[in-house]
Design a protein around this motif. Structure first.
Motif, mmCIF file in Angstrom:
data_model
loop_
_atom_site.group_PDB
_atom_site.id
_atom_site.type_symbol
_atom_site.label_atom_id
_atom_site.label_comp_id
_atom_site.label_asym_id
_atom_site.label_seq_id
_atom_site.Cartn_x
_atom_site.Cartn_y
_atom_site.Cartn_z
ATOM 1 N N MET A 115 -41.394 0.823 -7.551
ATOM 2 C CA MET A 115 -40.392 1.043 -8.592
ATOM 3 C C MET A 115 -39.770 2.444 -8.654
ATOM 4 O O MET A 115 -38.427 2.318 -8.439
ATOM 5 N N MET A 136 -39.418 -7.592 -9.998
ATOM 6 C CA MET A 136 -39.914 -7.598 -11.149
ATOM 7 C C MET A 136 -40.242 -9.105 -11.487
ATOM 8 O O MET A 136 -41.315 -9.550 -11.886
ATOM 9 N N ASN A 139 -42.700 -10.393 -9.002
ATOM 10 C CA ASN A 139 -44.011 -9.998 -9.451
ATOM 11 C C ASN A 139 -44.651 -10.605 -10.516
ATOM 12 O O ASN A 139 -45.680 -11.141 -10.675
ATOM 13 N N MET B 137 -43.196 -5.890 -17.968
ATOM 14 C CA MET B 137 -41.860 -5.189 -17.873
ATOM 15 C C MET B 137 -41.596 -3.884 -18.503
ATOM 16 O O MET B 137 -41.023 -3.134 -17.966
ATOM 17 N N TYR B 140 -43.310 -1.433 -16.110
ATOM 18 C CA TYR B 140 -42.632 -0.830 -14.832
ATOM 19 C C TYR B 140 -41.430 -0.253 -15.027
ATOM 20 O O TYR B 140 -41.000 0.704 -14.567
ATOM 21 N N THR B 149 -32.084 -3.815 -18.397
ATOM 22 C CA THR B 149 -33.078 -4.796 -17.463
ATOM 23 C C THR B 149 -32.577 -5.966 -17.009
ATOM 24 O O THR B 149 -33.108 -6.891 -16.290
ATOM 25 N N THR B 152 -33.552 -9.702 -15.782
ATOM 26 C CA THR B 152 -35.278 -9.858 -15.373
ATOM 27 C C THR B 152 -35.876 -10.381 -16.377
ATOM 28 O O THR B 152 -36.890 -11.458 -15.881
#
Lengths: 191, 176
Positions: A115, A136, A139, B137, B140, B149, B152
């Motif tokens: 990241m 993400m 992952n 989430m 990270y 975001t 995501t």
């Protein structure tokens, strides 16, 4: 997160028990479960150590580097915005491989470094880049070979065939990962 | 369906043989490395143990108090309409939030219904294709101070729902 979640679980449980008149059961349930956690850990100790031992041989044999190399073309396709020789690619590969082999503790540091590298390529520092979104989502689709811990847990509770869930687990993890990639690619096309 | 069962039986031996063969071909002292690596397993399990005690205790209270049953029964009509085992509802929700709490519920399901019950098998498969979306989430993205975001969360939820749906369909076919 766990700080509040844990307390909430206990408070709600005891409150409900007070209303349903099951406080005695709750006392036994709490003590019993704490005891059981140790029994489970003993089983886990054996299974997990076997797995980390095997993986260590693989590491020493250069299996991780070999896998990273094989992963490259795929990662290049998955992250077209990231230069091929950029460090981010290595970190992403490490994270994906660690997750794949069920080494969660090794996956997280690599993932966080990935990241950081991706952020260095990002133009808007408060907004996730396309590569970050894809990384993400990929992952969190939890691609993994074997959920060795689930097998150990099933063993602990006397399953007739603890490993019977490995095959189905592999197929469903492929489904969720395929869905993740498809979604990410579609969003990239739309935006 | 036989292929899936064969996969379950074969994958671990295959991985072990493959890695051992790699090790010998590189002239590595495989036994020494194995024992060295096994020590890591001790560390990991000992690290997890306190969390496991705490969470299993909390889930034990939820189970003994009848709270888990209340949640399952409340959602049962909707769950049963789509053929979803009602006892797997609490764990499916918790799975998105916390890995250790959902492990606690998983163990509770094994204890209450058995790992070879339909619910036990379904949650075993489901756990291997889902992830603690909200925790991962925030960890990270917070580490690099990203607040927007974009898609995501939607993507992660799509992937996880696809995994849960696939688990349900596959388990129904295998053990329905």
């Amino acid at each position: 997160m766990l700080n509040y979640l844990w307390g909430a679980m206990i408070f709600i449980g005891i409150l409900v028990a007070a209303f349903t008149g099951r406080l005695a059961e709750v006392t036994n349930g709490a003590v019993d479960s704490a005891k059981e956690a140790v029994a489970i850990s003993v089983t886990m100790l054996g299974v997990m150590s076997m797995w980390t031992g095997i993986i260590r041989i693989g590491e020493k044999a250069g299996l991780m580097q070999a896998m990273t190399k094989k992963l490259r073309p795929f990662l290049k396709w998955l992250f077209p915005d990231v230069p091929e020789e950029h460090k981010a690619m290595d970190r992403i590969a490490e994270n994906v491989i660690a997750n794949f082999l069920g080494l969660g503790w090794a996956a997280t540091p690599a993932g966080l470094m990935a990241m950081k590298e991706l952020q260095s390529l990002n133009e808007h520092k408060d907004r996730a880049s396309r590569a970050m979104c894809m990384f993400m989502i990929f992952n969190m689709s939890s691609l993994q070979l074997v959920s060795i811990n689930i097998v150990a847990y099933r063993m602990q509770y006397n399953s007739a065939d603890p490993s019977e869930i490995i095959g189905p687990g592999m197929i469903t993890t492929l489904v969720s990962t395929a869905a993740a990639i498809a979604f990410g690619k579609i969003m990239e096309a739309i935006e | 369906m036989k292929i899936i069962a064969a996969l379950s039986d074969m994958i671990l031996p295959l991985v072990i043989v493959y890695i051992l063969a790699c090790g010998y071909s590189r002239k590595i002292n495989v036994y020494e490395e194995f024992t060295e690596g096994a020590k890591d397993g001790f560390k990991i399990v000992l690290d997890i143990l306190p969390t496991l005690i705490g969470l299993m205790m909390a889930v034990g209270i939820l189970r003994a108090s009848g709270t888990l049953e209340i949640i399952s029964n409340a959602i049962a009509p909707a769950a049963e309409r789509i053929g979803f085992p009602k006892d797997a509802v609490p764990i499916s929700i918790m799975r998105l939030v916390s890995s250790s709490a959902s492990t606690g519920i998983l163990l509770d399901i094994f204890k209450t219904y058995g790992p070879d019950s339909f619910t036990g098998r379904f949650v075993s498969v489901m756990m291997s294709c889902t992830e603690t979306v909200f925790y991962t989430m925030s960890l990270y993205f917070m580490s690099v101070k990203i607040t927007k975001t974009r898609y995501t969360l939607a993507g992660a939820l799509v992937a996880n729902v696809a995994g849960i749906a696939a688990s349900l369909i596959l388990c129904r076919r295998l053990w329905g």
